[in-house]
Structure formats: C-alpha cells, structure tokens
Design a protein around this motif. Structure first.
Motif, short mmCIF file in Angstrom:
data_model
loop_
_atom_site.label_atom_id
_atom_site.label_comp_id
_atom_site.label_asym_id
_atom_site.label_seq_id
_atom_site.Cartn_x
_atom_site.Cartn_y
_atom_site.Cartn_z
N ARG A 109 0.84 -1.20 0.00
CA ARG A 109 0.00 0.00 0.00
C ARG A 109 0.87 1.24 0.00
N TYR A 110 0.35 2.29 -0.61
CA TYR A 110 0.92 3.63 -0.51
C TYR A 110 -0.15 4.51 0.12
N GLY A 111 -0.13 4.61 1.43
CA GLY A 111 -1.20 5.33 2.11
C GLY A 111 -2.52 4.59 1.94
N ASP A 112 -3.50 5.28 1.35
CA ASP A 112 -4.80 4.66 1.12
C ASP A 112 -4.87 3.90 -0.21
N VAL A 113 -3.82 3.98 -1.00
CA VAL A 113 -3.81 3.34 -2.32
C VAL A 113 -3.25 1.92 -2.21
N VAL A 114 -4.02 0.94 -2.68
CA VAL A 114 -3.57 -0.45 -2.70
C VAL A 114 -2.87 -0.71 -4.03
N ALA A 115 -1.55 -0.89 -3.98
CA ALA A 115 -0.79 -1.15 -5.20
C ALA A 115 -0.78 -2.63 -5.55
N LEU A 116 -0.65 -3.50 -4.55
CA LEU A 116 -0.68 -4.95 -4.75
C LEU A 116 -1.61 -5.55 -3.71
N ASP A 117 -2.43 -6.49 -4.16
CA ASP A 117 -3.43 -7.09 -3.29
C ASP A 117 -3.35 -8.61 -3.41
N ASP A 118 -2.53 -9.23 -2.55
CA ASP A 118 -2.43 -10.69 -2.49
C ASP A 118 -2.00 -11.27 -3.84
N LEU A 119 -1.01 -10.65 -4.48
CA LEU A 119 -0.57 -11.06 -5.82
C LEU A 119 0.27 -12.32 -5.75
N THR A 120 -0.13 -13.33 -6.51
CA THR A 120 0.56 -14.62 -6.51
C THR A 120 0.67 -15.16 -7.93
N PHE A 121 1.88 -15.46 -8.37
CA PHE A 121 2.10 -16.21 -9.61
C PHE A 121 3.54 -16.69 -9.65
N GLU A 122 3.85 -17.57 -10.60
CA GLU A 122 5.17 -18.16 -10.72
C GLU A 122 5.72 -17.95 -12.13
N VAL A 123 7.03 -17.73 -12.21
CA VAL A 123 7.72 -17.58 -13.49
C VAL A 123 8.73 -18.72 -13.61
#
Length: 297
Positions: free
Chosen positions: A10-24
């Motif tokens: 988060r950046y203050g009230d802004v959610v930049a990433l929300d439980d992001l999950t993946f594999e490369v």
C-alpha cells in the motif's frame, strides 16, 4: 523458478498490490501485463529489493531472495538508468564489475554484448549522444552483461523501431533457451502473445488471469463465435438465450459471446432462419481479447 506469493503493498490509502501470486518458470519468456497503475512496476521493484512488501514473500529457486541472490539478477527499468556521459563500452564494463565480474571478463562480456546488440559502431559514443532506441539497447546490455539467471524487464520494447524489436526479441528468446527466467511487462500485447509461453494479467494490484497463452486462448475461443449471415437483421441472434454481441462487426459478420449454458446449435438454427449462413465457427482468440475481458470482469 521465481515465485511471488501473496504480495501486498500500500501507498497510504492506495492499494498497489493485493495478495498477488504467480510463478515464473526458468527457461521461458513470461509476460506480465495490465493497465497503467495495475501494480506491475511495484511488483518488479519488490522482486529486485528496491521496495519491501507489506505482506507476502518472493522466492527464487525455492528460497527467500536475499542480496546475494539479487546480485545475479538482471533488471531493465522503464525509466532509463544509464550514466549519460559515460561511453557505451565503459558503461557495460562498469556494470559488470558492480555485479562481481572480474575486470578482464567484464571487458570481454561488454564487447560480446555490444556486438550482439548491434552497437559496435557506438562503443565509444557517450550514451547521451545516442538515439532513444540505441539507449534502450544499451540498457538491455547493462541487464545482460553479467549473464543473469533471472531477467526482469519493465517495458523493454518501448521506443524501439521494428529492427530493434527483432534484435531484442531474439536476444530474450536465446536467454530463455539457455535456461534463464525472463519476465517482462509490455503494453504491446501482440508482442507478448508472439513471444511468451505464459502470462499473468493484473488489474488494481490483483491477479485476474494467468497461465499458458495457448490455454487462455482456447478457453476464451470456446465462448466466442464468428457468424456471417447474408440478409439478416442486425440483431438476429438476440432471440437465443445466453448469447451476447461482442462487437467487431464486419459486413454481415458478427462476433458473439456464449455465456454459461448457451447452445451454439441454437445460434446456428437462428442464423439459418435469419438468412443465408456464409460462415459459422469458433472465433480465434487474441491476447488483447482475453486482456479486455479479464480487466473488465
């Protein structure tokens, strides 16, 4: 394998990433796409250690990433991070040395990549004197010169002419063939579709679709029909339950989306009642179609 596991930021009230999950996976090109502000650059910066997540983990080859592991990574930011007054050859040699490459090998590696990237005639040119496209090639050389095991590239094709795109695409394919994990973001979805085996699509910091490109295309295409009916009214298909127009009308042709429970044979019967059926079949799905559907869901 690179793993992003439940990353949040988060950046203050802004959610930049929300439980992001993946594999490369290693040994392939992986596309990381989403609209502006979706969280792609934030995720990349967390992988590189520029930012810390509020929650979640990043792993490389099964272990938590530390400074030692990151020393072996290659990063190409969207905003160029070059020393403008440094000459091209000196720039690549210096960056290789920062990654721990011995002096003689750093010089040799710089020479190899300058030649491979088509910059031989610019080796002694200051970066600020180069075209934007050639600066982009130098930026890629900086990411590659220490032979990284993971490449993280943010909009690497931006500003390149078709020749530059071909050079970069060829280099990335070679790196993947040599076992390197290559993940890159791009708004040029046709390039992502052509080059990448798998993709992750993010929107508002959340993963909205992921997997092998061909698998995503098959799933999308199974719901789409291209039908051309001569002499039919504009909305001849509207009587069929669970069918919606998807735009892209060309002459007598229309693209239709089948919702759950819809019967394509009912669509065919309605088309036959409406006029002469000139074409009826599954529509070929494009990554751009999948992207639009995923971010609008």
């Amino acid at each position: 394998m690179l793993e992003l596991d439940a990353l949040s930021r988060r950046y203050g009230d802004v959610v930049a990433l929300d439980d992001l999950t993946f594999e490369v996976p290693t040994g392939q090109l992986f596309g990381f796409v989403g609209p502006n502000g979706a969280g792609k650059t934030t995720a990349m910066r967390i992988v590189l250690g520029v930012l810390e997540p509020d929650a979640g983990h990043v792993r490389w080859q099964g272990a938590e990433i530390d400074a030692g592991a990151r020393r072996d990574f290659g990063y190409m930011p969207e905003e160029r991070g070059l020393y403008p007054k440094m000459r091209v050859g000196d720039q690549l040699t210096y960056m290789a040395r920062l990654h721990g490459v011995e002096a003689a090998e750093a010089q040799a590696a710089a020479d190899r990549w300058i030649e491979r990237l088509g910059l031989s005639e610019r080796a002694d040119t200051r970066v600020e004197e180069l075209s934007l496209g050639n600066q982009q090639r130098v930026q890629l050389g900086v990411a590659l010169v220490h032979e990284p095991s993971l490449l993280v590239l943010d909009e690497p094709f931006s500003g390149l002419d078709p020749g530059g795109v071909d050079v970069l695409a060829g280099v990335l394919a070679e790196r993947a063939e040599d076992g390197v994990a290559v993940v890159f973001s791009s708004h040029q979805l046709e390039l992502v579709e052509r080059l990448c085996r798998s993709v992750a699509i993010v929107n508002d910091g959340r993963l909205v679709a992921s997997g092998p490109v061909e698998e995503l295309r098959r799933k999308h295409a199974s719901r789409m029909l291209r039908v051309e009916v001569e002499g039919a009214s504009e909305d001849w298909w509207s009587e069929v339950p669970g069918v919606a127009g998807a735009g892209d009308r060309e002459g007598a042709g229309v693209l239709l989306e089948l919702h759950e429970g819809a019967d394509d044979q009912q669509v065919l019967a309605a088309a036959a009642r409406a006029g002469r059926v000139r074409h009826f079949g599954r529509a070929e799905a494009r990554l751009a179609d999948i992207f639009r559907e995923a971010i609008s869901a």
